[in-house]
Design a protein around this motif. Sequence first.
Motif, PDB file in Angstrom:
ATOM      1  N   ARG A  41       0.840  -1.212   0.000  1.00 36.40           N
ATOM      2  CA  ARG A  41       0.000   0.000   0.000  1.00 36.40           C
ATOM      3  C   ARG A  41       0.868   1.253   0.000  1.00 36.40           C
ATOM      4  N   ALA A  42       1.901   1.275   0.833  1.00 35.24           N
ATOM      5  CA  ALA A  42       2.778   2.443   0.907  1.00 35.24           C
ATOM      6  C   ALA A  42       3.552   2.639  -0.390  1.00 35.24           C
ATOM      7  N   ALA A  43       4.061   1.550  -0.974  1.00 32.91           N
ATOM      8  CA  ALA A  43       4.818   1.653  -2.224  1.00 32.91           C
ATOM      9  C   ALA A  43       3.955   2.212  -3.347  1.00 32.91           C
ATOM     10  N   CYS A  44       2.749   1.715  -3.469  1.00 33.30           N
ATOM     11  CA  CYS A  44       1.861   2.181  -4.535  1.00 33.30           C
ATOM     12  C   CYS A  44       1.470   3.639  -4.338  1.00 33.30           C
ATOM     13  N   LEU A 258       9.774  -3.680  -5.723  1.00 34.76           N
ATOM     14  CA  LEU A 258       8.477  -3.274  -6.265  1.00 34.76           C
ATOM     15  C   LEU A 258       8.383  -1.779  -6.568  1.00 34.76           C
ATOM     16  N   PRO A 259       8.781  -0.865  -5.654  1.00 30.55           N
ATOM     17  CA  PRO A 259       8.630   0.554  -5.971  1.00 30.55           C
ATOM     18  C   PRO A 259       9.374   0.965  -7.240  1.00 30.55           C
ATOM     19  N   GLY A 260      10.612   0.504  -7.390  1.00 33.78           N
ATOM     20  CA  GLY A 260      11.383   0.862  -8.577  1.00 33.78           C
ATOM     21  C   GLY A 260      10.753   0.348  -9.850  1.00 33.78           C
ATOM     22  N   LEU A 261      10.260  -0.884  -9.827  1.00 32.91           N
ATOM     23  CA  LEU A 261       9.622  -1.438 -11.019  1.00 32.91           C
ATOM     24  C   LEU A 261       8.350  -0.674 -11.356  1.00 32.91           C
ATOM     25  N   LEU A 262       7.547  -0.339 -10.355  1.00 35.96           N
ATOM     26  CA  LEU A 262       6.320   0.413 -10.623  1.00 35.96           C
ATOM     27  C   LEU A 262       6.631   1.774 -11.243  1.00 35.96           C
TER      28      LEU A 262
END
Length: 273
Positions: A41-44, A258-262
């Motif tokens: 949730r925080a990453a998105c 995940l954050p970098g890929l998004l």
Amino acid sequence: MSTTITVRGVRLFPSPKLFYIGGPCVMESLQMVLEHAAAIRAACRRVGVPCVFKASFDKANRISLDSYRGPGLAAGLEILREVRRRFPDLPLLTDIHEPSQAEPVAEVADILQIPAFLCRQTDLVVAAARTGRPVNIKKGQFMDPRAMEYIAKKAAAAGNNRIILTDRGVSFGYGNLVADMRAIPLMQRFGYPVVFDAGHSVQFPGAAGGASGGQREMIPVLARAAVAAGADGVFIETHVDPEHAKSDAQSMLPLRELPGLLRTLVAVRRAVR
């Protein structure tokens, strides 16, 4: 036919934004699920990507009887209820394997998922659709993407056009999958959002001695290609420690990546649009 899908105030489709579905493959414990839900949730939110949290209460299609399946329906729904209590704005998705599971799961989850191996099971698709919840139907590895129109029609005939179609590759001989990016625009012709499952598409089904192997490092490659091909969303299971995950260890993205890929996927979508 067209559709609009909004859950928990989060607009998934139609939308100029790419959306994300993901979480650990299977629930391992309440604490594990809560930690992953909070981090995803925080990453998105940091990246500005609408997010749906996914975790399975049962992996009923494991190859080996010895494989970990999850906590089961009752315990799994209690875990999801706690996720809902802690994060009331976070949409939840989980899969069902039997028609009888549709109603109790729909009381907790915002989106019901039909597993790829079961996408042709009429009673299951209809039961999920009749709950009124959006239904994510995963395209079987054995299915022509054009034939998914008829699967979607089963759900629509039950009075529910809030349908998502998810591609997860196609069987290529024994123990391998390939991703045909043509499937994305082909299925979008039906008027529903199309998601690409980058994690399961890198699997080597049944190739790890009673379990599935995979090429985790290829997840970003296929995800970028799918977004460039026009996917409305991406489905990427993730785990804080994939090597020690109890299911699909080789096809989950490390949570730290995940954050970098998004961010990369958002940039790709912006460029192609």
